[in-house]
Write a protein that holds these residues in place. Structure first.
Motif, mmCIF file in Angstrom:
data_model
loop_
_atom_site.group_PDB
_atom_site.id
_atom_site.type_symbol
_atom_site.label_atom_id
_atom_site.label_comp_id
_atom_site.label_asym_id
_atom_site.label_seq_id
_atom_site.Cartn_x
_atom_site.Cartn_y
_atom_site.Cartn_z
ATOM 1 N N UNK A 87 -2.179 77.195 33.636
ATOM 2 C CA UNK A 87 -2.056 77.224 32.057
ATOM 3 C C UNK A 87 -1.799 75.956 31.354
ATOM 4 N N UNK A 88 -0.710 75.243 31.675
ATOM 5 C CA UNK A 88 -0.098 74.364 30.997
ATOM 6 C C UNK A 88 -0.873 72.902 31.219
ATOM 7 N N UNK A 89 -1.664 73.023 32.355
ATOM 8 C CA UNK A 89 -2.359 71.701 32.687
ATOM 9 C C UNK A 89 -3.961 71.954 31.920
ATOM 10 N N UNK A 90 -4.323 73.031 31.517
ATOM 11 C CA UNK A 90 -5.493 73.473 30.883
ATOM 12 C C UNK A 90 -6.600 73.640 31.620
ATOM 13 N N UNK A 91 -6.248 74.005 33.021
ATOM 14 C CA UNK A 91 -7.191 74.388 33.893
ATOM 15 C C UNK A 91 -8.063 75.600 33.494
ATOM 16 N N UNK A 92 -7.467 76.602 32.733
ATOM 17 C CA UNK A 92 -8.384 77.734 32.190
ATOM 18 C C UNK A 92 -8.901 77.404 30.761
ATOM 19 N N UNK A 93 -10.021 77.748 30.375
ATOM 20 C CA UNK A 93 -10.463 77.518 29.054
ATOM 21 C C UNK A 93 -10.444 78.970 28.495
ATOM 22 N N UNK A 94 -10.017 79.308 27.555
ATOM 23 C CA UNK A 94 -9.940 80.429 26.920
ATOM 24 C C UNK A 94 -11.517 80.862 26.319
ATOM 25 N N UNK A 124 -12.708 89.163 30.327
ATOM 26 C CA UNK A 124 -12.478 87.868 30.022
ATOM 27 C C UNK A 124 -10.935 87.564 30.535
ATOM 28 N N UNK A 125 -10.875 86.344 31.312
ATOM 29 C CA UNK A 125 -9.690 86.340 32.122
ATOM 30 C C UNK A 125 -8.687 85.560 31.241
ATOM 31 N N UNK A 126 -9.143 84.474 30.085
ATOM 32 C CA UNK A 126 -8.065 83.734 29.526
ATOM 33 C C UNK A 126 -8.448 84.001 28.043
ATOM 34 N N UNK A 127 -7.168 83.793 27.296
ATOM 35 C CA UNK A 127 -7.482 84.110 25.617
ATOM 36 C C UNK A 127 -6.510 83.321 25.232
ATOM 37 N N UNK A 128 -6.854 82.768 23.950
ATOM 38 C CA UNK A 128 -5.905 81.905 23.268
ATOM 39 C C UNK A 128 -5.368 82.670 21.902
ATOM 40 N N UNK A 129 -4.186 82.716 21.642
ATOM 41 C CA UNK A 129 -3.637 83.263 20.455
ATOM 42 C C UNK A 129 -2.733 82.195 19.685
ATOM 43 N N UNK A 148 5.744 92.240 27.380
ATOM 44 C CA UNK A 148 5.994 93.735 27.613
ATOM 45 C C UNK A 148 4.566 94.323 28.260
ATOM 46 N N UNK A 149 3.618 93.709 27.696
ATOM 47 C CA UNK A 149 2.264 94.400 28.440
ATOM 48 C C UNK A 149 1.832 94.277 29.622
ATOM 49 N N UNK A 150 1.662 95.419 30.260
ATOM 50 C CA UNK A 150 1.276 95.499 31.947
ATOM 51 C C UNK A 150 0.125 94.497 32.374
ATOM 52 N N UNK A 151 -0.954 94.530 31.419
ATOM 53 C CA UNK A 151 -2.251 93.684 31.588
ATOM 54 C C UNK A 151 -1.962 92.081 31.449
ATOM 55 N N UNK A 152 -0.786 91.597 30.828
ATOM 56 C CA UNK A 152 -0.729 90.057 30.786
ATOM 57 C C UNK A 152 0.063 89.763 32.075
ATOM 58 N N UNK A 153 -0.871 88.856 32.779
ATOM 59 C CA UNK A 153 -0.181 88.126 33.836
ATOM 60 C C UNK A 153 0.647 87.165 33.798
ATOM 61 N N UNK A 154 0.342 86.244 32.731
ATOM 62 C CA UNK A 154 1.160 84.973 32.418
ATOM 63 C C UNK A 154 0.727 84.379 30.988
ATOM 64 N N UNK A 155 1.541 83.805 30.630
ATOM 65 C CA UNK A 155 1.015 83.078 29.183
ATOM 66 C C UNK A 155 2.243 81.794 29.207
ATOM 67 N N UNK A 167 0.029 77.887 19.353
ATOM 68 C CA UNK A 167 -0.782 78.743 19.995
ATOM 69 C C UNK A 167 -0.144 79.066 21.407
ATOM 70 N N UNK A 168 -0.528 79.995 22.021
ATOM 71 C CA UNK A 168 -0.203 80.491 23.488
ATOM 72 C C UNK A 168 -1.567 80.759 24.243
ATOM 73 N N UNK A 169 -1.719 80.356 25.415
ATOM 74 C CA UNK A 169 -2.725 80.930 26.453
ATOM 75 C C UNK A 169 -2.381 81.851 27.172
ATOM 76 N N UNK A 170 -3.018 82.945 27.378
ATOM 77 C CA UNK A 170 -2.729 84.255 27.750
ATOM 78 C C UNK A 170 -3.783 84.352 28.951
#
Length: 183
Positions: A87-94, A124-129, A148-155, A167-170
């Motif tokens: 996520x930090x490197x930007x490998x995922x595109x929201x 959708x695997x990656x989103x941007x907030x 707190x949400x069980x479906x959030x793997x990482x951000x 912003x945060x990538x999730x």
């Protein structure tokens, strides 16, 4: 007078009549074939219920253990810690973006719930907030709610091209369907 390029001689007309003699014309049945729409629209009540169910996980009282150093990051226990680095490197595109600018905390919680529900529904695997800066309330609360949400793997704090520290990538966990049919 209109000239017909393809005129048939009397001999050709007779040859055609001989070749189609005894053939009965087809009767038109006028059957109408109605095509049903492939996409069924979800009732508004069901979408609102999904949104409320997803926002159920967000509490203002619970304080998850997040690192105090910046940038903000989180990995759910049991998830691969390498995902945060990607996520930090930007490998995922929201694929989905949520802008929380101008929302109250209650509205932001509902919108976060709706985003997570939409990510699960649309695979959708990656989103941007985008929480922005403002009074720093949403900037501080958003990671606490997401953890707190069980479906959030990482951000992780978003790279500059997706909003930087505003912003945060999730990463959202997706359902895995096991194929019950044996080989």
């Amino acid at each position: 007078m209109k000239k017909n390029k393809f005129t048939l001689s009397d001999e050709e007309h007779a040859l055609f009549r001989d070749s189609v003699r005894g053939i009965k014309p087809l009767r038109q049945d006028k059957a109408l074939h109605r095509i049903k729409p492939k996409v069924k629209k979800r009732p508004v009540e069901r979408l609102l219920q999904e949104q409320m169910d997803a926002s159920f996980y967000f509490s203002d009282e619970f304080q998850p253990l997040l690192s105090e150093d910046s940038p903000i990051r989180y990995v759910r226990p049991g998830a691969n810690s390498y995902e945060v680095k990607k996520l930090r490197r930007g490998d995922y595109s929201p694929e989905l973006f949520l802008d929380l600018h101008g929302l109250t905390q209650a509205e932001a919680k509902q919108e976060l719930g709706a985003l997570i529900a939409a990510c699960r529904r649309e695979h959708v695997h990656c989103a941007c907030i985008m929480h922005g800066y403002g009074t720093y309330v949403l900037k501080q609360q958003t990671p606490l709610w997401l953890a707190q949400h069980p479906d959030v793997m990482a951000f992780h704090q978003a790279p500059k091209e997706f909003g930087g520290n505003a912003a945060i990538l999730v990463l959202i966990a997706q359902e895995t369907s096991e194929d019950p049919t044996p080989f």
